[in-house]
Design a protein around this motif. Structure first.
Motif, PDB file in Angstrom:
ATOM      1  N   LEU A 103       0.854  -1.184   0.000  1.00  0.00           N
ATOM      2  CA  LEU A 103       0.000   0.000   0.000  1.00  0.00           C
ATOM      3  C   LEU A 103       0.889   1.233   0.000  1.00  0.00           C
ATOM      4  O   LEU A 103       1.817   1.338   0.807  1.00  0.00           O
ATOM      5  CB  LEU A 103      -0.904   0.009   1.239  1.00  0.00           C
ATOM      6  CG  LEU A 103      -1.836   1.213   1.400  1.00  0.00           C
ATOM      7  CD1 LEU A 103      -2.940   1.187   0.339  1.00  0.00           C
ATOM      8  CD2 LEU A 103      -2.456   1.233   2.800  1.00  0.00           C
ATOM      9  N   PHE A 104       0.608   2.166  -0.917  1.00  0.00           N
ATOM     10  CA  PHE A 104       1.347   3.431  -0.982  1.00  0.00           C
ATOM     11  C   PHE A 104       0.365   4.566  -0.672  1.00  0.00           C
ATOM     12  O   PHE A 104      -0.362   5.038  -1.543  1.00  0.00           O
ATOM     13  CB  PHE A 104       1.970   3.622  -2.369  1.00  0.00           C
ATOM     14  CG  PHE A 104       3.222   2.820  -2.573  1.00  0.00           C
ATOM     15  CD1 PHE A 104       4.468   3.413  -2.476  1.00  0.00           C
ATOM     16  CD2 PHE A 104       3.152   1.464  -2.849  1.00  0.00           C
ATOM     17  CE1 PHE A 104       5.634   2.672  -2.649  1.00  0.00           C
ATOM     18  CE2 PHE A 104       4.301   0.714  -3.030  1.00  0.00           C
ATOM     19  CZ  PHE A 104       5.554   1.318  -2.923  1.00  0.00           C
ATOM     20  N   PRO A 105       0.316   5.004   0.583  1.00  0.00           N
ATOM     21  CA  PRO A 105      -0.683   6.005   0.986  1.00  0.00           C
ATOM     22  C   PRO A 105      -0.182   7.438   0.844  1.00  0.00           C
ATOM     23  O   PRO A 105       1.031   7.699   0.808  1.00  0.00           O
ATOM     24  CB  PRO A 105      -0.915   5.662   2.462  1.00  0.00           C
ATOM     25  CG  PRO A 105       0.431   5.153   2.918  1.00  0.00           C
ATOM     26  CD  PRO A 105       1.066   4.479   1.724  1.00  0.00           C
ATOM     27  N   SER A 106      -1.122   8.358   0.790  1.00  0.00           N
ATOM     28  CA  SER A 106      -0.805   9.774   0.910  1.00  0.00           C
ATOM     29  C   SER A 106      -0.943  10.155   2.384  1.00  0.00           C
ATOM     30  O   SER A 106      -1.296   9.335   3.226  1.00  0.00           O
ATOM     31  CB  SER A 106      -1.747  10.621   0.053  1.00  0.00           C
ATOM     32  OG  SER A 106      -3.033  10.695   0.658  1.00  0.00           O
ATOM     33  N   TYR A 107      -0.697  11.415   2.696  1.00  0.00           N
ATOM     34  CA  TYR A 107      -0.780  11.873   4.087  1.00  0.00           C
ATOM     35  C   TYR A 107      -2.182  11.752   4.655  1.00  0.00           C
ATOM     36  O   TYR A 107      -2.364  11.682   5.880  1.00  0.00           O
ATOM     37  CB  TYR A 107      -0.313  13.332   4.180  1.00  0.00           C
ATOM     38  CG  TYR A 107      -1.190  14.284   3.388  1.00  0.00           C
ATOM     39  CD1 TYR A 107      -2.300  14.883   3.946  1.00  0.00           C
ATOM     40  CD2 TYR A 107      -0.894  14.561   2.048  1.00  0.00           C
ATOM     41  CE1 TYR A 107      -3.105  15.737   3.217  1.00  0.00           C
ATOM     42  CE2 TYR A 107      -1.689  15.406   1.308  1.00  0.00           C
ATOM     43  CZ  TYR A 107      -2.796  15.987   1.890  1.00  0.00           C
ATOM     44  OH  TYR A 107      -3.597  16.817   1.158  1.00  0.00           O
ATOM     45  N   ALA A 143       4.102   1.708   2.493  1.00  0.00           N
ATOM     46  CA  ALA A 143       5.120   2.723   2.271  1.00  0.00           C
ATOM     47  C   ALA A 143       4.904   3.897   3.230  1.00  0.00           C
ATOM     48  O   ALA A 143       3.804   4.071   3.768  1.00  0.00           O
ATOM     49  CB  ALA A 143       5.068   3.207   0.827  1.00  0.00           C
ATOM     50  N   PRO A 144       5.927   4.705   3.483  1.00  0.00           N
ATOM     51  CA  PRO A 144       5.755   5.857   4.371  1.00  0.00           C
ATOM     52  C   PRO A 144       4.631   6.774   3.904  1.00  0.00           C
ATOM     53  O   PRO A 144       4.450   6.988   2.700  1.00  0.00           O
ATOM     54  CB  PRO A 144       7.118   6.567   4.293  1.00  0.00           C
ATOM     55  CG  PRO A 144       8.081   5.484   3.937  1.00  0.00           C
ATOM     56  CD  PRO A 144       7.321   4.564   3.022  1.00  0.00           C
ATOM     57  N   LEU A 145       3.869   7.292   4.846  1.00  0.00           N
ATOM     58  CA  LEU A 145       2.826   8.259   4.507  1.00  0.00           C
ATOM     59  C   LEU A 145       3.465   9.431   3.770  1.00  0.00           C
ATOM     60  O   LEU A 145       4.441  10.008   4.246  1.00  0.00           O
ATOM     61  CB  LEU A 145       2.131   8.764   5.768  1.00  0.00           C
ATOM     62  CG  LEU A 145       1.305   7.736   6.527  1.00  0.00           C
ATOM     63  CD1 LEU A 145       0.964   8.244   7.920  1.00  0.00           C
ATOM     64  CD2 LEU A 145       0.019   7.418   5.766  1.00  0.00           C
ATOM     65  N   CYS A 146       2.911   9.767   2.614  1.00  0.00           N
ATOM     66  CA  CYS A 146       3.568  10.715   1.718  1.00  0.00           C
ATOM     67  C   CYS A 146       2.900  12.089   1.804  1.00  0.00           C
ATOM     68  O   CYS A 146       1.740  12.247   1.431  1.00  0.00           O
ATOM     69  CB  CYS A 146       3.506  10.179   0.290  1.00  0.00           C
ATOM     70  SG  CYS A 146       4.544  11.105  -0.829  1.00  0.00           S
ATOM     71  N   THR A 147       3.650  13.072   2.312  1.00  0.00           N
ATOM     72  CA  THR A 147       3.119  14.427   2.405  1.00  0.00           C
ATOM     73  C   THR A 147       3.233  15.201   1.085  1.00  0.00           C
ATOM     74  O   THR A 147       2.278  15.874   0.686  1.00  0.00           O
ATOM     75  CB  THR A 147       3.819  15.194   3.541  1.00  0.00           C
ATOM     76  OG1 THR A 147       3.608  14.488   4.769  1.00  0.00           O
ATOM     77  CG2 THR A 147       3.250  16.592   3.693  1.00  0.00           C
ATOM     78  N   PRO A 148       4.361  15.142   0.364  1.00  0.00           N
ATOM     79  CA  PRO A 148       4.401  15.791  -0.962  1.00  0.00           C
ATOM     80  C   PRO A 148       3.387  15.117  -1.894  1.00  0.00           C
ATOM     81  O   PRO A 148       3.267  13.890  -1.921  1.00  0.00           O
ATOM     82  CB  PRO A 148       5.837  15.541  -1.435  1.00  0.00           C
ATOM     83  CG  PRO A 148       6.606  15.213  -0.210  1.00  0.00           C
ATOM     84  CD  PRO A 148       5.654  14.530   0.713  1.00  0.00           C
ATOM     85  N   LEU A 149       2.668  15.916  -2.658  1.00  0.00           N
ATOM     86  CA  LEU A 149       1.592  15.362  -3.482  1.00  0.00           C
ATOM     87  C   LEU A 149       2.111  14.471  -4.596  1.00  0.00           C
ATOM     88  O   LEU A 149       2.952  14.872  -5.398  1.00  0.00           O
ATOM     89  CB  LEU A 149       0.762  16.495  -4.091  1.00  0.00           C
ATOM     90  CG  LEU A 149      -0.083  17.328  -3.128  1.00  0.00           C
ATOM     91  CD1 LEU A 149      -0.949  18.312  -3.900  1.00  0.00           C
ATOM     92  CD2 LEU A 149      -0.935  16.460  -2.231  1.00  0.00           C
ATOM     93  N   ALA A 150       1.617  13.250  -4.631  1.00  0.00           N
ATOM     94  CA  ALA A 150       1.772  12.291  -5.741  1.00  0.00           C
ATOM     95  C   ALA A 150       3.166  11.700  -5.880  1.00  0.00           C
ATOM     96  O   ALA A 150       3.379  10.866  -6.761  1.00  0.00           O
ATOM     97  CB  ALA A 150       1.346  12.925  -7.069  1.00  0.00           C
ATOM     98  N   THR A 151       4.123  12.053  -5.031  1.00  0.00           N
ATOM     99  CA  THR A 151       5.462  11.491  -5.204  1.00  0.00           C
ATOM    100  C   THR A 151       5.504   9.997  -4.888  1.00  0.00           C
ATOM    101  O   THR A 151       6.440   9.305  -5.287  1.00  0.00           O
ATOM    102  CB  THR A 151       6.494  12.221  -4.322  1.00  0.00           C
ATOM    103  OG1 THR A 151       6.062  12.195  -2.956  1.00  0.00           O
ATOM    104  CG2 THR A 151       6.648  13.662  -4.760  1.00  0.00           C
ATOM    105  N   GLN A 152       4.491   9.492  -4.184  1.00  0.00           N
ATOM    106  CA  GLN A 152       4.450   8.057  -3.884  1.00  0.00           C
ATOM    107  C   GLN A 152       4.068   7.222  -5.105  1.00  0.00           C
ATOM    108  O   GLN A 152       4.290   6.007  -5.120  1.00  0.00           O
ATOM    109  CB  GLN A 152       3.483   7.762  -2.729  1.00  0.00           C
ATOM    110  CG  GLN A 152       2.001   7.861  -3.067  1.00  0.00           C
ATOM    111  CD  GLN A 152       1.461   9.274  -2.963  1.00  0.00           C
ATOM    112  OE1 GLN A 152       2.199  10.240  -3.028  1.00  0.00           O
ATOM    113  NE2 GLN A 152       0.155   9.392  -2.783  1.00  0.00           N
TER     114      GLN A 152
END
Length: 386
Positions: A103-107, A143-152
């Motif tokens: 799973l690749f999540p956003s913030y 994956a780490p929760l991604c704060t920058p938009l869409a970089t995940q």
């Protein structure tokens, strides 16, 4: 030099052969309307056990959102992006994955991580400000929760492509909001995934706003799902508040990816009932009437109506789900109210597997400063006791 001046008076450029599209776009196009299950004939084929599990997770997720928001008001969280109203999409995304999948999540997707089995305290550690990631991504396949938009999204494609090359049975599910689809990373990820036929599913939660920017000011496309066609992958459009429909559509996309069929772009039409974060004033860009209209399409309400109407859920079942959610919230509250013990030297612990010379120098400088501060405090305490 013009054509007439070229050697040979009869010379004319040869026209190119007629262009033919390499792919028929029709099978890739999403349905005209978001796909729905609840309240339709398609609900007849629902798995009762799965639906009851979805319901319990939705109720738990709503309580988790409320508790996390309360923690920001108590100063225990720096910020929290609520997913109230989006619980069906969050929970379904977690439940469709097998143990070996990623799973690749956003913030905003801490609820999806929790529904996948992550400790709620670990899911909130980033938003508390203690660590960049409060859990081991490899252990949980999150994956780490991604704060920058869409970089995940490119990260998800890379992992999925690598798994395919190694012959591993792994699918990556990458989550992003409608605002993230305006980023270059979104387009690059979809293009690479389609060219490589990577086993990845892109899941867009279209909640209507990129912070305060409405969807109409982001794109002129008929839907975000239509963007899939330009990359050569199927686009699916689903009612993001219909937990059964989201689970079915994502399950189909996961099966397609796992069997070698390549990526799919799924757009879930949902709504962010609360503000962007606790630092946002949503009344500045949307009216109460719009929010109230969406309350009638609440994901918990929709599933509860279906289950009670079919005799699969009664008052005792509803009460049990709420009590389990309260137990979770109480444990979360108790643990988050305990002050964390932090070591400043942890700043250097997980940057590289082997620290660089520069990092070692910086670590020594910080250690010297901390030792000096400790010595100064000791002197002050001693003088105060005289």
């Amino acid at each position: 030099m013009t054509v007439q001046e070229l050697p040979g008076a009869s010379y004319r450029p040869t026209p190119p052969p007629a262009w033919r599209p390499r792919t028929d776009p029709a099978p890739l196009l999403p349905d005209p309307e978001p796909y729905r299950v609840l309240g339709t004939d398609a609900a007849d084929r629902l798995d009762p056990d799965l639906m009851l599990r979805l319901y319990a997770e939705l109720v738990r997720g709503r309580r988790y959102n409320a508790q996390a928001t309360a923690l920001t008001k108590q100063g225990r969280l720096a910020v929290y992006p609520s997913t109230v109203g989006q619980e069906a999409s969050e929970v379904a995304a977690a439940l469709v994955l097998q143990e070996q999948d990623w799973l690749f999540p956003s913030y905003r997707d801490t609820l999806a991580a929790v529904a996948r089995g992550l400790d709620p305290v670990q899911a909130l550690t980033l938003l508390r400000g203690d660590w960049h990631t409060g859990y081991d991504p490899h252990e949980h396949r999150i994956a780490p929760l991604c704060t920058p938009l869409a970089t995940q999204l490119p990260h998800a494609v890379g992992l999925a492509h690598a798994a395919r090359l190694k012959g591993d049975d792994v699918v990556a599910l990458a989550m992003v909001g409608d605002g993230g689809t305006s980023e270059g990373d979104f387009h690059e990820a979809l293009n690479f995934a389609a060219v490589w036929q990577a086993p990845v599913v892109f899941f867009v939660q279209n909640n209507g706003f990129a912070i305060s920017v409405p969807l109409a000011k982001q794109t002129a496309a008929p839907s975000l799902a239509h963007k899939a066609v330009g990359y050569g992958m199927p686009g699916r459009l689903v009612d993001g508040n219909d937990a059964a429909a989201v689970h079915e559509v994502l399950s189909d996309a996961i099966r397609r990816a796992r069997s070698g069929g390549g990526p799919t772009l799924v757009e879930a039409i949902t709504y962010r009932m609360e503000a962007h974060t606790n630092a946002d004033d949503a009344t500045r860009y949307r009216g109460d009437g719009e929010v109230e209209a969406w309350r009638e399409h609440d994901p918990i309400l929709l599933l509860e109506r279906e289950l009670t109407g079919r005799g699969l859920l009664d008052e005792d079942g509803i009460r049990a789900a709420k009590e389990a959610a309260e137990t979770m919230a109480a444990r979360l509250r108790e643990r988050m109210n305990a002050d964390p013990v932090l070591d400043p030297m942890d700043l250097f612990a997980h940057v590289y597997a082997e620290q660089t010379t520069q990092l070692r120098e910086q670590a020594e400088m910080l250690r010297a400063e901390l030792d000096a501060d400790a010595a100064s405090d000791a002197v002050s305490d001693a003088e105060g006791e005289r």
